[in-house]
Design an enzyme around this catalytic site. Structure first.
Site, PDB file in Angstrom:
ATOM      1  N   GLU A 191       0.534  -1.123   0.002  1.00 18.17           N
ATOM      2  CA  GLU A 191       0.103  -0.022   0.054  1.00 18.17           C
ATOM      3  C   GLU A 191       0.982   1.315  -0.059  1.00 18.17           C
ATOM      4  OE1 GLU A 191      -3.048   0.046   3.082  1.00 18.17           O
ATOM      5  OE2 GLU A 191      -4.162  -1.521   2.211  1.00 18.17           O
ATOM      6  N   GLU A 285      -5.782  -7.524  -0.251  1.00 20.13           N
ATOM      7  CA  GLU A 285      -6.416  -7.363   1.072  1.00 20.13           C
ATOM      8  C   GLU A 285      -7.662  -6.858   1.262  1.00 20.13           C
ATOM      9  OE1 GLU A 285      -3.042  -5.583   3.755  1.00 20.13           O
ATOM     10  OE2 GLU A 285      -4.688  -4.327   4.447  1.00 20.13           O
TER      11      GLU A 285
END
Ligand code: IDC
Length: 547
Positions: A191, A285
């Site tokens: 991320e 995720e």
């Protein structure tokens, strides 16, 4: 051969369930189901794991899907259902074969994602050796269990170019080490933030991901590569302007993350835009709580997200496999077990995700013509169930369950025999007052009565809903067969010449249709479960009237 191998998938999953069910049903032993079986053909006892069934993955187009998706070895769309670990530096105890086995067998999970934080005390900050050991342990457990495993370089909240050389070294090591291990997937940047997808500078994501993907391919690995997108992997819609395929790098997908109590329609629309523009997406995720990994849950919104993913064959991994006291964890913080959890050991996330994955596994099996409760090819009824279903004689109890240990009613069994005879339509009336004109089995009962295969349970009753006994089943089948009773004598001490089923049981034993419930007993009055009834029919005629 292919489909034969397919049919034996996951039998290890159900073995435990089946054994438990048997002991509940037959506490004194597994008598009814342990009928000695006639030689069965066309099956093997080889268990098939997810990786054995689906093999090496690639990214490609399929059917009406707007974006490339994961395809299995046979070119069929395949969806990964994954468990993401928490940071491996903090929760290494969940990277174990036992943990993965529980997730595979009890949860229906086919993929593990190892969250390998470079920072936060992770790989680049003191935990390298311990994490290397865990990566090796995790990959070899996944190989052994035939699960897919994602090595996730868990960049969080920074520009991955800041650690570019370290990332290159990491992926050079592992792409070379696992170049020929087909169940390994590389996720190269979890991320990032404040890093545009492409701006032509050497600091954008495109540059980073092209560089790392180049390193991986340079090591001879053709593994699927998952690339993070800007803003905690939410800006998936930016990829289409310049995907890595423009640079000739294939088998690449782009990651998209959501947390159901934080992210609603506007983020769903970003995903829709990306899929419409042909971007291959992987949800490496997500959570059903808020984006902090804590706070409230929104399972309704999580369900709605999953519908969107399923409609587009998007694979997903849920955060996170640990017992940290936060909403995202699967395991309650007061539970120290790392495998074999009971449902009460799980949090809302754990329960919800286990249910989801189990349900999706069942659907996946059903879509391949498999019943989730008939996966073990060593069971005596295995071939019979699939032959009957193929012939259209006995359908499953539901799309995903055959119901092998459920009772059979008399009406049901007569209907099976009638379908074996081509389901003829009959005219006339019945003497039975309990067979209504609209009943699905009326034609079958009329057919059987006219042919003399049944005379009811009394002059005016057929007793359609009554549970069939073994004696009744064999008698109806014997009459249906039109065969004569053999000269050889009866073998069973609980079957006597005055019994109505005497000739039928003698015939069935002689023909190998039954060998009794033990060497000396037939148990004629015992109820006949669906597995037994269908096996009697199969041993009489393996084609179920279709030969
Ligand atoms: C969270 C963990 C939390 C940990 C924090 C920082 O749940 O225990 O303290 O990271 O390391 C992500 C990230 C993932 C986050 C998760 C929840 O990929 O690392 O885990 N999250 O905040 N993106 C969105 C949410």
């Amino acid at each position: 051969m292919k489909s034969g191998r397919r049919l034996v998938r996951y039998h290890w999953v159900w073995a435990a369930v089946v054994v438990t069910a048997l002991f509940l049903l037959f506490p004194s032993g597994v008598r009814a189901a342990s009928q000695p079986s006639a030689p069965l053909t066309g099956s093997s006892n080889v268990a098939e794991t997810p990786y054995e069934a689906h093999g090496d993955l690639r990214v490609g187009r399929s059917g009406s899907l707007t974006a490339p998706t994961i395809l299995d070895r046979d070119g069929k769309p395949f969806q990964l259902r994954g468990a993401s670990t928490h940071g491996v530096q903090w929760f290494p105890e969940y990277i174990s074969e036992d943990t993965f086995r529980t997730l595979r067998d009890d949860w229906g999970i086919n993929t593990i994602r190892l969250a390998l934080y470079p920072r936060e005390g992770g790989y680049l900050q003191g935990s390298r050796d311990r994490m290397d050991a865990k990566i090796r342990e995790g990959v070899s457990a996944a190989q052994k269990l035939g699960m897919y495993i994602i090595l996730d370089w868990h960049v969080l909240n920074y520009n991955p170019n800041d650690d570019l050389e370290q990332a290159k070294a990491f992926f050079r090591t592992y792409a070379a080490k696992y170049a020929s291990v087909g169940n390994v997937i590389f996720e190269i940047c979890n991320e990032p933030v404040n890093t545009p997808w492409y701006d032509g500078s050497s600091r954008d994501l495109y540059t980073y991901e092209k560089t790392i993907a180049g390193v991986i391919r340079g090591c001879g690995s053709n593994a699927v590569i998952l690339c993070g997108t800007n803003t905690w992997s939410q800006d998936i819609d930016q990829v289409a302007q310049k995907p890595l395929s423009f640079a000739g790098i294939e088998n690449v997908m782009y990651t998209f993350h959501f947390y159901a109590a934080t992210h609603y329609d506007s983020l769903k629309n970003k995903l829709r835009t990306a899929l419409q523009s042909g971007t291959p997406v992987f949800v490496s995720e997500f959570g059903i709580c808020d984006a902090s990994g804590n706070g409230r849950y929104d399972t309704d919104n999580a369900d709605s997200w999953i519908d969107l993913l399923n409609a587009n064959n998007v694979s997903f991994c849920c955060w996170s496999l640990c017992n940290k006291a936060e909403a995202a964890s699967y395991i309650r913080s007061d539970c120290a077990k790392t495998s074999g959890w009971s449902v009460s050991d799980l949090t809302v996330t754990g329960k919800w995700y286990r249910e989801l994955c189990r349900e999706q596994r069942e659907k996946e099996l059903a879509s391949e013509g498999l019943f989730a409760d008939v996966l073990d090819s060593s069971r005596y009824y295995y071939d019979a169930v699939y032959a009957a279903s193929k012939a259209g004689v006995a359908k499953g109890f539901s799309a995903s369950e055959f119901g092998w240990n459920r009772d059979v009613s008399r009406a049901q069994f007569i209907s099976w025999l009638w379908r074996m005879d081509g389901a003829p339509s009959e005219d006339g009336s019945l003497p039975f007052t309990d067979v209504s004109s609209g009943a699905y089995y009326r034609n079958a009962v009329l057919w059987a009565w006219k042919k003399g295969f049944t005379s009811g349970t009394s002059a005016s009753k057929f007793s359609p809903d009554k549970t069939l006994t073994r004696g009744e089943a064999v008698t109806m089948l014997y009459r249906f067969s039109g065969e004569k009773k053999p000269e050889s004598g009866n073998l069973f001490s609980d079957v006597h010449p005055q019994d109505y089923y005497y000739d039928a049981v003698t015939w069935a034993a002689d023909r190998g249709i039954t060998k009794g419930t033990s060497s000396s007993a037939f148990s004629p009055g015992q109820k006949c479960v669906r597995a037994e009834a269908i096996t009697f029919l199969y041993r009489h005629d393996p084609s179920f009237g279709r030969a």
